[in-house]
Design an enzyme around this catalytic site. Sequence first.
Site, mmCIF file in Angstrom:
data_model
loop_
_atom_site.group_PDB
_atom_site.id
_atom_site.type_symbol
_atom_site.label_atom_id
_atom_site.label_comp_id
_atom_site.label_asym_id
_atom_site.label_seq_id
_atom_site.Cartn_x
_atom_site.Cartn_y
_atom_site.Cartn_z
ATOM 1 N N ASP A 133 0.831 -1.196 0.000
ATOM 2 C CA ASP A 133 0.000 0.000 0.000
ATOM 3 C C ASP A 133 0.869 1.250 0.000
ATOM 4 O O ASP A 133 2.091 1.169 0.013
ATOM 5 C CB ASP A 133 -0.986 -0.006 1.176
ATOM 6 C CG ASP A 133 -0.292 -0.037 2.534
ATOM 7 O OD1 ASP A 133 0.749 0.633 2.680
ATOM 8 O OD2 ASP A 133 -0.798 -0.717 3.448
ATOM 9 N N LYS A 147 -4.578 2.751 -0.630
ATOM 10 C CA LYS A 147 -5.812 3.491 -0.378
ATOM 11 C C LYS A 147 -5.476 4.973 -0.238
ATOM 12 O O LYS A 147 -4.664 5.360 0.596
ATOM 13 C CB LYS A 147 -6.491 2.989 0.898
ATOM 14 C CG LYS A 147 -6.859 1.502 0.822
ATOM 15 C CD LYS A 147 -7.431 1.008 2.132
ATOM 16 C CE LYS A 147 -7.755 -0.481 2.070
ATOM 17 N NZ LYS A 147 -8.297 -0.995 3.349
ATOM 18 N N MET A 160 -5.387 8.284 11.402
ATOM 19 C CA MET A 160 -6.405 8.468 10.351
ATOM 20 C C MET A 160 -7.504 9.427 10.797
ATOM 21 O O MET A 160 -8.682 9.213 10.538
ATOM 22 C CB MET A 160 -7.025 7.118 9.950
ATOM 23 C CG MET A 160 -6.006 6.077 9.514
ATOM 24 S SD MET A 160 -6.732 4.453 9.249
ATOM 25 C CE MET A 160 -7.141 3.951 10.934
#
Length: 507
Positions: free
Chosen positions: A36, A58, A173
Amino acid sequence: MVKGKVYLVGAGPGDPKLITIRGMEAIQKADVIVYDRLASPRLLKHRKPGAELIFVGKLPDKHMLRQEEINQLLVDLALQGKVVTRLKGGDPSVFGRVGEEAELLADHGVTFEIIPGITSSIAVPAYAGIPVTHRDFTSSVAIVTGHEYPNKTYTALNWEHLAKAVGTTVFLMGVANLDHICHELMHWGKSPDTPVALVRWGTWTEQATITGTLADIAEKVRVANFQSPAVIIVGEVVKLREKLAWIEKKPLFGRRVLVTRARSQASELVNLIDELGGEAVEFPVIRLQPPSDSAAQQALDAALDKLHTFDWIVLTSVNGVEFFWRRLRERGIDVRRMANARLAAVGPKTAEALAERGLIADLVPAKFEAEGVYEAIRSELMPGQSVLLATADRARDYLPAKLRELGMAVTEVDVYENVLALEDGEEIVALLQNQGIHIITFTSSSTVTNLFAALRQLGVEDPLHLLQGVEIACIGPKTADTARQLGLPVTYLAKEATVASLADSLS
């Protein structure tokens, strides 16, 4: 059916040197690497030849694959008999959804290993000078997801507990929800004056930090357009940052340095750049190899066959020593045939390379270039002596010409040649186009000319335009002259023609 195996690996927070030894081994043995965007692309360079790369990263506004699809992909690859390394940023068990991947693998009888990584929740604050615990401030820390998943099975966050019972809270996040996070913590009793820090791209070259309080940090983030990915740290430990922001004090912090020398030579410079706080990106525009021209090969072998006849043997680089000895071994020639010759080594590193082979150089010039060799050796020579110059295929004509003027019998041979290399070229062009390279280092004139040639072969019509704004560092005046002739202004010039001196010039 032979089943493969899956390694679920934490890549660490971004700095590629923070991966574990076990994690690196998993990268090196993988047939397929599924990775990722938070795993450093520099780690992928350690893959074995032919390993397949699959990006499933992502972005804040886009997912390449849904998590369920990633889970199934790992199963499918393993059932094809492949060794798969799933490379995740940080630690796979800290909001990395490794449990979901491992569950599906277990359901299908696929063997797997979970290899922990250094979690960004601890490493990123540390790189910003913020230890998450400190005996004078707090002995408790909570790691919380700042992103709420609508389909989660666990209950909502206990904001009262986070506000009243936890010393340091780290949110991952959570940039998009920063207003909500600050509001809830203050609503449940956290003082509006509580220090807060956001660290973006922590441990990466792009690392940036913004600080404030619960009352004003959200507005500061909006004004600065401070984007994800970022770690949020809430607590009194943030006050330590001003005193402990260690990496930001390094001279090359936040700077990406392109290293153009051959990969076999690059490690020393790469390590020195790392010590100075920069990120070294290798683009070896030169590959070193034995002479490919048959005439050059024959000339070298003819010189080696009459080693006993030379009064002087001059070796102009570490590479010259290495390739010279390689050919001696291939031909089965005893080094004792050099017993009649005195040895001149251009530079201390060349002298060290000789010493490693049990030979002490008789002469090491103070200046590590052809002019310095000539000035140092001229008083030692007598007309009629025989001199062997073991050089690269693109060596300058200055030294052999000057020696012949003194009446020397000069035999000049190529012990290796420089050829153009393009490995990872597309990645480098993309970095240059995005102003992602801040400094380019050149360790020879051929690295300069080869960079221009490589960029043209990669489709860049005007390399000079692409390199505008990038600072240039050169190992010596001849290299600097070549750079200037091609239109590059030289920002840094090493005081001595050594890698260590080149690195020092950057600081």
